[in-house]
Motif scaffolding. Structure first.
Motif, PDB file in Angstrom:
ATOM      1  N   PHE A 182     -22.782   2.002 -11.489  1.00 29.67           N
ATOM      2  CA  PHE A 182     -22.901   2.646 -12.972  1.00 29.67           C
ATOM      3  C   PHE A 182     -24.542   2.708 -13.178  1.00 29.67           C
ATOM      4  CE2 PHE A 182     -18.925   0.706 -13.856  1.00 29.67           C
ATOM      5  CZ  PHE A 182     -18.227   1.938 -14.277  1.00 29.67           C
ATOM      6  N   SER A 183     -24.935   3.770 -13.507  1.00 32.08           N
ATOM      7  CA  SER A 183     -26.442   3.879 -13.859  1.00 32.08           C
ATOM      8  C   SER A 183     -26.968   3.002 -14.965  1.00 32.08           C
ATOM      9  CB  SER A 183     -26.970   5.183 -14.050  1.00 32.08           C
ATOM     10  OG  SER A 183     -26.379   5.766 -15.324  1.00 32.08           O
ATOM     11  N   GLY A 184     -28.239   2.926 -15.274  1.00 33.89           N
ATOM     12  CA  GLY A 184     -28.564   2.127 -16.426  1.00 33.89           C
ATOM     13  C   GLY A 184     -28.273   2.843 -17.811  1.00 33.89           C
ATOM     14  N   GLU A 185     -27.976   4.268 -17.725  1.00 34.55           N
ATOM     15  CA  GLU A 185     -27.827   4.871 -18.769  1.00 34.55           C
ATOM     16  C   GLU A 185     -26.533   4.843 -19.005  1.00 34.55           C
ATOM     17  OE1 GLU A 185     -28.381   7.526 -21.927  1.00 34.55           O
ATOM     18  OE2 GLU A 185     -29.683   6.412 -20.643  1.00 34.55           O
ATOM     19  N   ASP A 186     -25.487   4.635 -18.208  1.00 35.24           N
ATOM     20  CA  ASP A 186     -24.106   4.588 -18.308  1.00 35.24           C
ATOM     21  C   ASP A 186     -23.719   3.141 -19.387  1.00 35.24           C
ATOM     22  OD1 ASP A 186     -23.113   6.602 -17.092  1.00 35.24           O
ATOM     23  OD2 ASP A 186     -22.981   5.601 -15.039  1.00 35.24           O
ATOM     24  N   ILE A 187     -24.612   2.098 -18.679  1.00 34.61           N
ATOM     25  CA  ILE A 187     -24.299   0.711 -19.359  1.00 34.61           C
ATOM     26  C   ILE A 187     -25.123   0.715 -20.590  1.00 34.61           C
ATOM     27  CG2 ILE A 187     -25.103  -1.690 -18.992  1.00 34.61           C
ATOM     28  CD1 ILE A 187     -25.132  -1.390 -16.221  1.00 34.61           C
ATOM     29  N   LYS A 188     -26.126   1.264 -20.811  1.00 35.68           N
ATOM     30  CA  LYS A 188     -26.918   1.733 -22.085  1.00 35.68           C
ATOM     31  C   LYS A 188     -25.655   2.265 -23.285  1.00 35.68           C
ATOM     32  CE  LYS A 188     -31.017   3.418 -24.405  1.00 35.68           C
ATOM     33  NZ  LYS A 188     -32.193   4.453 -24.310  1.00 35.68           N
ATOM     34  N   GLU A 189     -25.262   3.303 -22.793  1.00 35.08           N
ATOM     35  CA  GLU A 189     -24.412   4.084 -23.556  1.00 35.08           C
ATOM     36  C   GLU A 189     -22.874   3.105 -24.058  1.00 35.08           C
ATOM     37  OE1 GLU A 189     -21.605   8.112 -23.645  1.00 35.08           O
ATOM     38  OE2 GLU A 189     -22.853   7.762 -22.018  1.00 35.08           O
ATOM     39  N   ALA A 190     -22.520   2.377 -22.845  1.00 35.13           N
ATOM     40  CA  ALA A 190     -21.319   1.632 -23.324  1.00 35.13           C
ATOM     41  C   ALA A 190     -21.693   0.333 -24.200  1.00 35.13           C
ATOM     42  CB  ALA A 190     -21.132   0.703 -21.753  1.00 35.13           C
ATOM     43  N   TYR A 191     -23.007  -0.055 -24.229  1.00 37.64           N
ATOM     44  CA  TYR A 191     -23.375  -1.190 -25.249  1.00 37.64           C
ATOM     45  C   TYR A 191     -23.397  -0.549 -26.379  1.00 37.64           C
ATOM     46  CZ  TYR A 191     -24.882  -5.463 -22.681  1.00 37.64           C
ATOM     47  OH  TYR A 191     -24.788  -6.500 -22.335  1.00 37.64           O
ATOM     48  N   LYS A 200     -26.917  -6.740 -33.614  1.00 34.39           N
ATOM     49  CA  LYS A 200     -26.329  -6.333 -32.801  1.00 34.39           C
ATOM     50  C   LYS A 200     -26.597  -6.672 -31.148  1.00 34.39           C
ATOM     51  CE  LYS A 200     -25.048  -1.981 -34.931  1.00 34.39           C
ATOM     52  NZ  LYS A 200     -25.082  -0.559 -34.949  1.00 34.39           N
ATOM     53  N   LEU A 201     -25.641  -6.894 -30.202  1.00 37.50           N
ATOM     54  CA  LEU A 201     -25.857  -7.348 -28.966  1.00 37.50           C
ATOM     55  C   LEU A 201     -26.691  -5.925 -28.255  1.00 37.50           C
ATOM     56  CD1 LEU A 201     -25.407  -9.953 -27.116  1.00 37.50           C
ATOM     57  CD2 LEU A 201     -23.620  -8.729 -26.113  1.00 37.50           C
ATOM     58  N   ILE A 218     -12.582  -1.288 -24.467  1.00 43.19           N
ATOM     59  CA  ILE A 218     -13.738  -1.708 -23.636  1.00 43.19           C
ATOM     60  C   ILE A 218     -14.391  -0.491 -22.706  1.00 43.19           C
ATOM     61  CG2 ILE A 218     -14.984  -3.211 -22.084  1.00 43.19           C
ATOM     62  CD1 ILE A 218     -13.226  -5.466 -23.097  1.00 43.19           C
ATOM     63  N   PRO A 219     -15.392  -0.007 -22.977  1.00 42.40           N
ATOM     64  CA  PRO A 219     -15.944   1.295 -22.303  1.00 42.40           C
ATOM     65  C   PRO A 219     -15.936   0.823 -20.518  1.00 42.40           C
ATOM     66  CG  PRO A 219     -17.333   0.816 -24.023  1.00 42.40           C
ATOM     67  CD  PRO A 219     -16.660  -0.451 -23.913  1.00 42.40           C
ATOM     68  N   PRO A 220     -15.636   1.813 -19.855  1.00 42.28           N
ATOM     69  CA  PRO A 220     -15.320   1.455 -18.443  1.00 42.28           C
ATOM     70  C   PRO A 220     -16.491   0.809 -17.802  1.00 42.28           C
ATOM     71  CG  PRO A 220     -14.639   3.745 -18.923  1.00 42.28           C
ATOM     72  CD  PRO A 220     -15.355   2.973 -20.145  1.00 42.28           C
ATOM     73  N   ALA A 221     -17.858   1.090 -18.218  1.00 41.00           N
ATOM     74  CA  ALA A 221     -18.914   0.594 -17.572  1.00 41.00           C
ATOM     75  C   ALA A 221     -19.071  -0.887 -17.888  1.00 41.00           C
ATOM     76  CB  ALA A 221     -20.171   1.325 -18.129  1.00 41.00           C
ATOM     77  N   LEU A 222     -18.519  -1.441 -18.970  1.00 43.25           N
ATOM     78  CA  LEU A 222     -18.559  -2.979 -19.203  1.00 43.25           C
ATOM     79  C   LEU A 222     -17.169  -3.553 -18.633  1.00 43.25           C
ATOM     80  CD1 LEU A 222     -19.485  -2.992 -23.042  1.00 43.25           C
ATOM     81  CD2 LEU A 222     -21.082  -3.581 -20.953  1.00 43.25           C
ATOM     82  N   ALA A 223     -16.113  -2.780 -18.385  1.00 46.60           N
ATOM     83  CA  ALA A 223     -15.064  -3.323 -17.881  1.00 46.60           C
ATOM     84  C   ALA A 223     -15.106  -3.280 -16.520  1.00 46.60           C
ATOM     85  CB  ALA A 223     -13.713  -2.628 -18.582  1.00 46.60           C
TER      86      ALA A 223
END
Length: 470
Positions: A335-344, A380-381, A322-327
């Motif tokens: 986290f920025s929105g870009e971090d979360i977008k990449e994590a998704y 996909k989610l 699981i990417p750190p931004a999601l974990a």
């Protein structure tokens, strides 16, 4: 087979952590009395692991998060009812995703009609299934169901008794081509036919699945033990521990009265902090009746527990990649929105093979069924970027509240924008998005935008509407 004493209190689901050996391999062995292949030495392993996950502050949300990505954002036909129990395809897929997140395995039971078509689909939980005794090539031809093989299920029925061979319900492995022949060979035909089970395990056709958490089981145990330690310490207020020495017998009424007085004096926060050593000779007791055995260094305990939790959390979420931004790892600065977008994007890619397997198995059944839905394709989610914008998060390197979803406003709007706060600008953009998505009409959007001080011409610019020619 003797029943293990798994419960201290019959009203509460409990088990001893010490009973779970920290081994990397879970053995499969034959049980001739039940006609099954045991899953673990005592046949209790799968439910025990689930019990551990449910008590782990790190593992439970990790498994749920992974299951959510396996479920995805739904699929066409998901609301079709496919079970006499009222389950929809969406319900079935959700349970498959839950089991796949824990075991990388799932099972589906199918009933047939006299034309050899599947008429009902019901998911079965992996921990409730066992293989029949292997043939000479170590293959299992049947799957046996019992709701409580290890006598350690979290579900307590009115009568709980050890499983016997007669209690096990056996199903043939999924193969639609032989369903009619099986029905014909069943005594009294279809009325006694129990159907088939599609059992998928990433470990192999006749192999019990290996949980992604199995390699990290030591950390799973640590996470549970650490949470118990923290609970005990916080409930006692991090006070010191003492040994009370006495010559009185353990069952002496005077000693019992003394212990009760201590408990009443301490209250709930002091329980368990005094250990009584009774029946000592006068020499052993000596002059020290109450001896301190541990300081209540709350700061050290909290720091140690926090470091332990962070390590366990990192390892257990790492088992699922699981990417750190999601974990929620290393998020002290956010986290920025870009971090979360990449994590998704990353975690969607990691969980794609699981969604593919759920799709393939459902389609394999639906292709030979009476149901309208024939082809499941799980979406996909996706990240709700609009929600992130409203929260002021960054997306694509642009700070939240500064993104524009329409063409850049003309110069005449600049004066109005210059006097707006970031929150007001976000609210304005929200109105524009709702209009573009046809959630509100032009009149409603115009009325809302007028509240920001915009003229009719300025509103038309934001809504990208050509002015009417008089």
């Amino acid at each position: 087979m003797a029943k293990s004493n798994f419960y201290d209190n019959p009203e509460v689901t409990q088990f001893y952590l010490q009973a779970h050996k920290e081994v990397a391999q879970i053995f499969t062995q034959e049980d001739s009395s039940l006609g099954i292949m045991r899953w673990g030495y005592t046949n209790q392993y799968p439910q025990s692991l689930i019990n551990l996950i449910q008590q782990s502050p790190s593992a439970q949300p990790t498994v749920k998060r992974t299951s959510k990505f396996y479920q995805g954002a739904g699929f066409d036909g998901e609301n079709e009812i496919v079970s006499t129990r009222g389950l929809t395809l969406k319900n079935v897929a959700a349970i498959m995703a839950d089991d796949f997140s824990i075991w990388e395995a799932f099972a589906i039971h199918c009933n047939y009609n006299l034309e050899g078509k599947v008429t009902s689909i019901n998911p079965l939980r992996i921990e409730d299934l066992r293989f029949n005794r292997f043939d000479e090539l170590n293959y299992a031809s049947k799957v046996g169901y019992h709701y409580n093989y290890g006598m350690n299920s979290e579900i307590h029925k009115q009568i709980n008794k050890s499983v016997t061979a007669d209690d096990i319900k056996w199903f043939n492995r999924f193969n639609p081509e032989v369903a009619l022949a099986q029905i014909n060979n069943t005594k009294d035909g279809i009325s006694n036919y129990l159907g088939q089970v599609l059992y998928h395990s990433e470990a192999g056709h006749s192999s019990y699945p290996i949980s992604p958490l199995q390699s990290s089981v030591n950390y799973l145990l640590s996470d549970v033990e650490n949470s118990i330690l923290v609970r005990k310490e916080t409930s006692t207020g991090f006070i010191n521990s003492y040994i009370l020495k006495t010559t009185l017998d353990n069952e002496d009424p005077n000693l019992i009265a003394m212990e009760n007085s201590i408990l009443e004096t301490q209250g709930a926060r002091g329980m368990g902090k005094i250990i009584v050593m009774a029946g000592l000779d006068p020499e052993t007791v000596n002059s020290t009746l109450l001896e301190e055995i541990g300081g209540g260094n709350s700061k050290a305990i909290i720091e140690s527990a926090q470091l332990t939790y962070e390590l366990d959390h990192r390892v257990l979420t790492g088992a699922y990649q699981i990417p750190p931004a999601l974990a929620g790892i290393d998020n002290s600065t956010g986290f920025s929105g870009e971090d979360i977008k990449e994590a998704y994007f990353v975690f969607n890619a990691i969980t794609q093979s699981g969604r593919d397997q759920i799709e393939a198995s459902l389609n394999r059944i639906l292709d030979n069924s009476i149901f309208k839905t024939r082809d499941v394709k799980i979406k996909k989610l996706s990240l709700d970027e609009e929600e992130l914008l409203e929260m002021g998060e960054d997306i694509d390197g642009v700070p939240g509240g500064e993104q524009t979803l329409t063409q850049e406003p003309v110069a005449e709007v600049n004066e109005v924008l210059a006097n707006m706060t970031g929150k007001q600008l976000q609210s304005l953009q929200r109105v524009v998005r709702k209009f573009n998505k046809e959630e509100i009409n032009k009149a409603q959007a115009s009325q809302l935008l007028a509240g920001f001080g915009l003229t009719e011409d300025q509103i038309n610019v934001w809504l990208d509407i050509e002015p009417e020619i008089q």
